[in-house]
Design a protein around this motif. Structure first.
Motif, PDB file in Angstrom:
ATOM      1  N   LEU A 145     -47.017 -39.102 -45.881  1.00 50.24           N
ATOM      2  CA  LEU A 145     -47.558 -40.446 -45.652  1.00 50.24           C
ATOM      3  C   LEU A 145     -48.749 -40.418 -44.704  1.00 50.24           C
ATOM      4  O   LEU A 145     -49.701 -41.185 -44.884  1.00 50.24           O
ATOM      5  CB  LEU A 145     -46.465 -41.381 -45.140  1.00 50.24           C
ATOM      6  N   CYS A 146     -48.715 -39.515 -43.724  1.00 50.61           N
ATOM      7  CA  CYS A 146     -49.884 -39.351 -42.845  1.00 50.61           C
ATOM      8  C   CYS A 146     -51.082 -38.827 -43.642  1.00 50.61           C
ATOM      9  O   CYS A 146     -52.212 -39.287 -43.456  1.00 50.61           O
ATOM     10  CB  CYS A 146     -49.575 -38.392 -41.706  1.00 50.61           C
ATOM     11  N   GLY A 147     -50.850 -37.870 -44.532  1.00 54.70           N
ATOM     12  CA  GLY A 147     -51.923 -37.358 -45.377  1.00 54.70           C
ATOM     13  C   GLY A 147     -52.514 -38.439 -46.259  1.00 54.70           C
ATOM     14  O   GLY A 147     -53.736 -38.526 -46.423  1.00 54.70           O
ATOM     15  N   LEU A 148     -51.662 -39.280 -46.812  1.00 53.46           N
ATOM     16  CA  LEU A 148     -52.128 -40.405 -47.627  1.00 53.46           C
ATOM     17  C   LEU A 148     -52.968 -41.354 -46.784  1.00 53.46           C
ATOM     18  O   LEU A 148     -54.035 -41.808 -47.207  1.00 53.46           O
ATOM     19  CB  LEU A 148     -50.932 -41.132 -48.234  1.00 53.46           C
ATOM     20  N   SER A 149     -52.520 -41.628 -45.575  1.00 47.95           N
ATOM     21  CA  SER A 149     -53.264 -42.516 -44.679  1.00 47.95           C
ATOM     22  C   SER A 149     -54.615 -41.921 -44.287  1.00 47.95           C
ATOM     23  O   SER A 149     -55.624 -42.630 -44.254  1.00 47.95           O
ATOM     24  CB  SER A 149     -52.460 -42.797 -43.413  1.00 47.95           C
ATOM     25  N   LEU A 158     -49.111 -31.590 -50.263  1.00 46.28           N
ATOM     26  CA  LEU A 158     -48.235 -31.369 -51.419  1.00 46.28           C
ATOM     27  C   LEU A 158     -48.139 -29.880 -51.736  1.00 46.28           C
ATOM     28  O   LEU A 158     -47.055 -29.368 -52.029  1.00 46.28           O
ATOM     29  CB  LEU A 158     -48.751 -32.133 -52.639  1.00 46.28           C
ATOM     30  N   LEU A 159     -49.259 -29.215 -51.662  1.00 48.90           N
ATOM     31  CA  LEU A 159     -49.287 -27.779 -51.927  1.00 48.90           C
ATOM     32  C   LEU A 159     -48.442 -27.024 -50.905  1.00 48.90           C
ATOM     33  O   LEU A 159     -47.638 -26.154 -51.258  1.00 48.90           O
ATOM     34  CB  LEU A 159     -50.732 -27.290 -51.889  1.00 48.90           C
ATOM     35  N   THR A 188     -46.075 -38.710 -58.419  1.00 50.55           N
ATOM     36  CA  THR A 188     -45.886 -39.965 -57.685  1.00 50.55           C
ATOM     37  C   THR A 188     -46.980 -40.183 -56.649  1.00 50.55           C
ATOM     38  O   THR A 188     -47.587 -41.264 -56.589  1.00 50.55           O
ATOM     39  CB  THR A 188     -44.500 -39.974 -57.004  1.00 50.55           C
ATOM     40  N   PHE A 189     -47.249 -39.163 -55.829  1.00 51.16           N
ATOM     41  CA  PHE A 189     -48.301 -39.314 -54.823  1.00 51.16           C
ATOM     42  C   PHE A 189     -49.686 -39.391 -55.466  1.00 51.16           C
ATOM     43  O   PHE A 189     -50.595 -40.014 -54.920  1.00 51.16           O
ATOM     44  CB  PHE A 189     -48.231 -38.195 -53.783  1.00 51.16           C
ATOM     45  N   GLY A 190     -49.847 -38.768 -56.637  1.00 53.79           N
ATOM     46  CA  GLY A 190     -51.103 -38.907 -57.366  1.00 53.79           C
ATOM     47  C   GLY A 190     -51.335 -40.344 -57.810  1.00 53.79           C
ATOM     48  O   GLY A 190     -52.443 -40.881 -57.692  1.00 53.79           O
ATOM     49  N   LEU A 191     -50.277 -40.987 -58.315  1.00 58.84           N
ATOM     50  CA  LEU A 191     -50.414 -42.395 -58.702  1.00 58.84           C
ATOM     51  C   LEU A 191     -50.690 -43.279 -57.484  1.00 58.84           C
ATOM     52  O   LEU A 191     -51.492 -44.217 -57.553  1.00 58.84           O
ATOM     53  CB  LEU A 191     -49.156 -42.869 -59.435  1.00 58.84           C
ATOM     54  N   LEU A 192     -50.037 -42.969 -56.356  1.00 62.45           N
ATOM     55  CA  LEU A 192     -50.314 -43.722 -55.125  1.00 62.45           C
ATOM     56  C   LEU A 192     -51.770 -43.561 -54.699  1.00 62.45           C
ATOM     57  O   LEU A 192     -52.413 -44.528 -54.276  1.00 62.45           O
ATOM     58  CB  LEU A 192     -49.380 -43.270 -54.000  1.00 62.45           C
ATOM     59  N   GLY A 201     -54.350 -42.344 -62.983  1.00 56.12           N
ATOM     60  CA  GLY A 201     -53.795 -41.116 -63.517  1.00 56.12           C
ATOM     61  C   GLY A 201     -54.594 -39.871 -63.208  1.00 56.12           C
ATOM     62  O   GLY A 201     -54.102 -38.766 -63.408  1.00 56.12           O
ATOM     63  N   GLN A 202     -55.815 -40.015 -62.693  1.00 61.83           N
ATOM     64  CA  GLN A 202     -56.624 -38.809 -62.474  1.00 61.83           C
ATOM     65  C   GLN A 202     -56.067 -37.955 -61.332  1.00 61.83           C
ATOM     66  O   GLN A 202     -55.972 -36.737 -61.472  1.00 61.83           O
ATOM     67  CB  GLN A 202     -58.087 -39.139 -62.240  1.00 61.83           C
ATOM     68  N   HIS A 203     -55.682 -38.565 -60.230  1.00 63.17           N
ATOM     69  CA  HIS A 203     -55.069 -37.795 -59.149  1.00 63.17           C
ATOM     70  C   HIS A 203     -53.706 -37.260 -59.592  1.00 63.17           C
ATOM     71  O   HIS A 203     -53.343 -36.128 -59.257  1.00 63.17           O
ATOM     72  CB  HIS A 203     -54.899 -38.655 -57.889  1.00 63.17           C
ATOM     73  N   ALA A 204     -52.956 -38.074 -60.297  1.00 64.28           N
ATOM     74  CA  ALA A 204     -51.628 -37.653 -60.751  1.00 64.28           C
ATOM     75  C   ALA A 204     -51.731 -36.410 -61.630  1.00 64.28           C
ATOM     76  O   ALA A 204     -50.990 -35.435 -61.432  1.00 64.28           O
ATOM     77  CB  ALA A 204     -50.948 -38.793 -61.500  1.00 64.28           C
ATOM     78  N   LEU A 205     -52.641 -36.424 -62.587  1.00 68.77           N
ATOM     79  CA  LEU A 205     -52.831 -35.262 -63.462  1.00 68.77           C
ATOM     80  C   LEU A 205     -53.283 -34.053 -62.660  1.00 68.77           C
ATOM     81  O   LEU A 205     -52.757 -32.942 -62.839  1.00 68.77           O
ATOM     82  CB  LEU A 205     -53.855 -35.587 -64.557  1.00 68.77           C
ATOM     83  N   ALA A 206     -54.229 -34.262 -61.754  1.00 65.39           N
ATOM     84  CA  ALA A 206     -54.755 -33.148 -60.956  1.00 65.39           C
ATOM     85  C   ALA A 206     -53.674 -32.539 -60.072  1.00 65.39           C
ATOM     86  O   ALA A 206     -53.547 -31.314 -59.980  1.00 65.39           O
ATOM     87  CB  ALA A 206     -55.931 -33.627 -60.115  1.00 65.39           C
TER      88      ALA A 206
END
Length: 169
Positions: free
Chosen positions: A22-26, A48-49, A66-70, A80-85
């Motif tokens: 969540l910190c990384g997302l922020s 994630l890695l 899930t985090f890609g969609l977020l 979907g681009q982050h999710a696929l990546a």
């Protein structure tokens, strides 16, 4: 082997894994400008890695989706681009995981670079197909920054596990 790999680590707390993601997302959503944007690694991808490599039973490829969609929703990018990546990046990392865990942090960083680069290539390919725009060459400096910062991330994320062990001695 490096000295840090010889240290036995305590099990990671589940809340710490989620807190770091969540910190990384922020951090990804901070309003970076001009050169700051060029030098910003994808913190969600790096985290994630890391967690997929060191805690694969907790962070699976599904969490990458899930985090890609977020990230897609929060970044208002093509859905979907982050999710696929992230899914492809985590799948490729799962093929290398056993080997990567044996290496020191800098050798891991050499493997992290193509994984982060594959994520950026997939996102730029999706954008190219969607709207015909090519990314600037500086767009591909972010995976290099993420790979150079990899040892710092590993040390920082393993610190709570190591610190508790050292205090018991």
């Amino acid at each position: 082997m490096s000295r840090s790999h010889q240290t036995l680590l305590l099990p990671v707390k589940p809340w710490f894994v989620w807190f770091s993601l969540l910190c990384g997302l922020s951090i990804n959503l901070l309003p970076w400008r001009n050169n700051g944007l060029m030098l910003q690694p994808d913190f969600v991808a790096v985290l994630l890695l890391y967690w997929h490599l060191y805690e694969p039973e907790r962070i699976s490829i599904g969490w990458g989706f899930t985090f890609g969609l977020l990230m897609d929703i929060a970044d208002t990018s093509l859905f979907g681009q982050h999710a696929l990546a992230y899914v492809v990046m985590l799948y490729l990392s799962s093929l290398l995981a056993r080997r990567m865990r044996l290496f020191g942090f800098w050798n891991q960083a050499i493997h992290v670079l193509p994984l982060l680069l594959s994520s950026n290539l997939i996102m730029s390919g999706v954008r190219l197909l969607a709207d015909g725009r090519l990314p600037t060459p500086s767009y591909f400096s972010a995976p290099l920054i993420g790979a150079v910062m990899w040892p710092f991330f590993v040390h920082l994320l393993q610190w709570p596990q190591r610190r508790a062990r050292e205090s018991e001695l």
